[in-house]
Design a protein around this motif. Sequence first.
Motif, PDB file in Angstrom:
ATOM      1  N   THR A  70      -2.106  -7.782  -5.303  1.00 37.74           N
ATOM      2  CA  THR A  70      -2.957  -7.170  -4.410  1.00 37.74           C
ATOM      3  C   THR A  70      -2.989  -7.041  -2.939  1.00 37.74           C
ATOM      4  OG1 THR A  70      -4.491  -7.449  -6.199  1.00 37.74           O
ATOM      5  CG2 THR A  70      -5.654  -6.811  -4.122  1.00 37.74           C
ATOM      6  N   ALA A  77       0.062  -0.775   2.157  1.00 40.35           N
ATOM      7  CA  ALA A  77      -0.520   0.438   2.226  1.00 40.35           C
ATOM      8  C   ALA A  77      -1.159   0.533   3.886  1.00 40.35           C
ATOM      9  CB  ALA A  77      -1.887   0.581   1.392  1.00 40.35           C
ATOM     10  N   ALA A  91      -1.284   5.923  -0.392  1.00 39.49           N
ATOM     11  CA  ALA A  91      -2.080   6.093  -1.480  1.00 39.49           C
ATOM     12  C   ALA A  91      -1.476   5.518  -2.827  1.00 39.49           C
ATOM     13  CB  ALA A  91      -2.424   7.674  -1.793  1.00 39.49           C
ATOM     14  N   ALA A  92      -0.215   5.459  -2.764  1.00 42.41           N
ATOM     15  CA  ALA A  92       0.440   4.977  -4.290  1.00 42.41           C
ATOM     16  C   ALA A  92       0.290   3.348  -3.975  1.00 42.41           C
ATOM     17  CB  ALA A  92       1.911   5.343  -4.355  1.00 42.41           C
ATOM     18  N   TYR A  93       0.551   2.878  -2.833  1.00 44.14           N
ATOM     19  CA  TYR A  93       0.152   1.574  -2.536  1.00 44.14           C
ATOM     20  C   TYR A  93      -1.075   0.821  -2.899  1.00 44.14           C
ATOM     21  CZ  TYR A  93       4.994   0.441  -0.750  1.00 44.14           C
ATOM     22  OH  TYR A  93       6.457   0.391  -0.581  1.00 44.14           O
ATOM     23  N   ALA A  94      -1.938   1.617  -2.306  1.00 47.53           N
ATOM     24  CA  ALA A  94      -3.515   1.324  -2.554  1.00 47.53           C
ATOM     25  C   ALA A  94      -3.861   1.567  -3.971  1.00 47.53           C
ATOM     26  CB  ALA A  94      -4.245   2.257  -1.727  1.00 47.53           C
ATOM     27  N   CYS A  95      -3.418   2.568  -4.736  1.00 46.55           N
ATOM     28  CA  CYS A  95      -3.793   2.279  -6.245  1.00 46.55           C
ATOM     29  C   CYS A  95      -2.929   1.250  -7.032  1.00 46.55           C
ATOM     30  CB  CYS A  95      -3.270   3.811  -6.729  1.00 46.55           C
ATOM     31  SG  CYS A  95      -4.357   5.221  -6.084  1.00 46.55           S
ATOM     32  N   GLY A  96      -1.694   0.960  -6.644  1.00 45.25           N
ATOM     33  CA  GLY A  96      -1.357  -0.013  -7.208  1.00 45.25           C
ATOM     34  C   GLY A  96      -1.917  -1.323  -6.897  1.00 45.25           C
ATOM     35  N   GLY A  98      -5.063  -1.735  -6.348  1.00 46.47           N
ATOM     36  CA  GLY A  98      -6.232  -1.719  -6.937  1.00 46.47           C
ATOM     37  C   GLY A  98      -6.032  -2.022  -8.351  1.00 46.47           C
ATOM     38  N   ALA A  99      -5.141  -1.507  -9.115  1.00 44.60           N
ATOM     39  CA  ALA A  99      -4.586  -1.936 -10.196  1.00 44.60           C
ATOM     40  C   ALA A  99      -4.346  -3.497 -10.491  1.00 44.60           C
ATOM     41  CB  ALA A  99      -3.492  -1.087 -10.900  1.00 44.60           C
ATOM     42  N   GLY A 122       0.568  -1.503 -12.142  1.00 42.04           N
ATOM     43  CA  GLY A 122       0.316  -1.361 -10.763  1.00 42.04           C
ATOM     44  C   GLY A 122       1.502  -1.495  -9.829  1.00 42.04           C
ATOM     45  N   VAL A 125       3.650   1.724  -9.960  1.00 45.23           N
ATOM     46  CA  VAL A 125       2.988   2.675  -9.250  1.00 45.23           C
ATOM     47  C   VAL A 125       3.220   2.408  -7.721  1.00 45.23           C
ATOM     48  CG1 VAL A 125       0.916   3.581  -8.030  1.00 45.23           C
ATOM     49  CG2 VAL A 125       0.966   3.237 -10.445  1.00 45.23           C
TER      50      VAL A 125
END
Length: 133
Positions: A70, A77, A91-96, A98-99, A122, A125
């Motif tokens: 995380t 990100a 956005a992909a780094y942030a979503c990963g 978050g996962a 994650g 992603v």
Amino acid sequence: MSGRADSDLSPDTRADDADDVGHGDDVGHGDDAEGAGHGEHGEHDEYDDDTPHRARRARWAAVGAGAVLTLAGAAAALLRLTGSVPALVPAAYACGAGACALAAVLGSRGRTRRALWLLIAGLMVMALGDQFD
């Protein structure tokens, strides 16, 4: 000798597995119901009482890996956000990230198998976001 392997013989003509006693193969034969899971002299195996420790180690591993991934995803990100890259990358780094944070929460609650799969997703992603860079 007939040239046939032991696996070709019918179950009643195979050699008995009783001569393997004391070699650690006594679990799973079903011959001695009260001795299953115990050593040769009835003492407990070393793994009998280790189950809570294994579960605790799995939870800590899931929480630790989720926290590290995380932080790495959030840092990536933020670094990509300040650069001149497409908006899809941060956005992909942030979503990963978050996962992975969700995986750390699941791991702390004992859902370690789901946490592992969420960590993998994650991380995938984040790797996908890295491909757009």
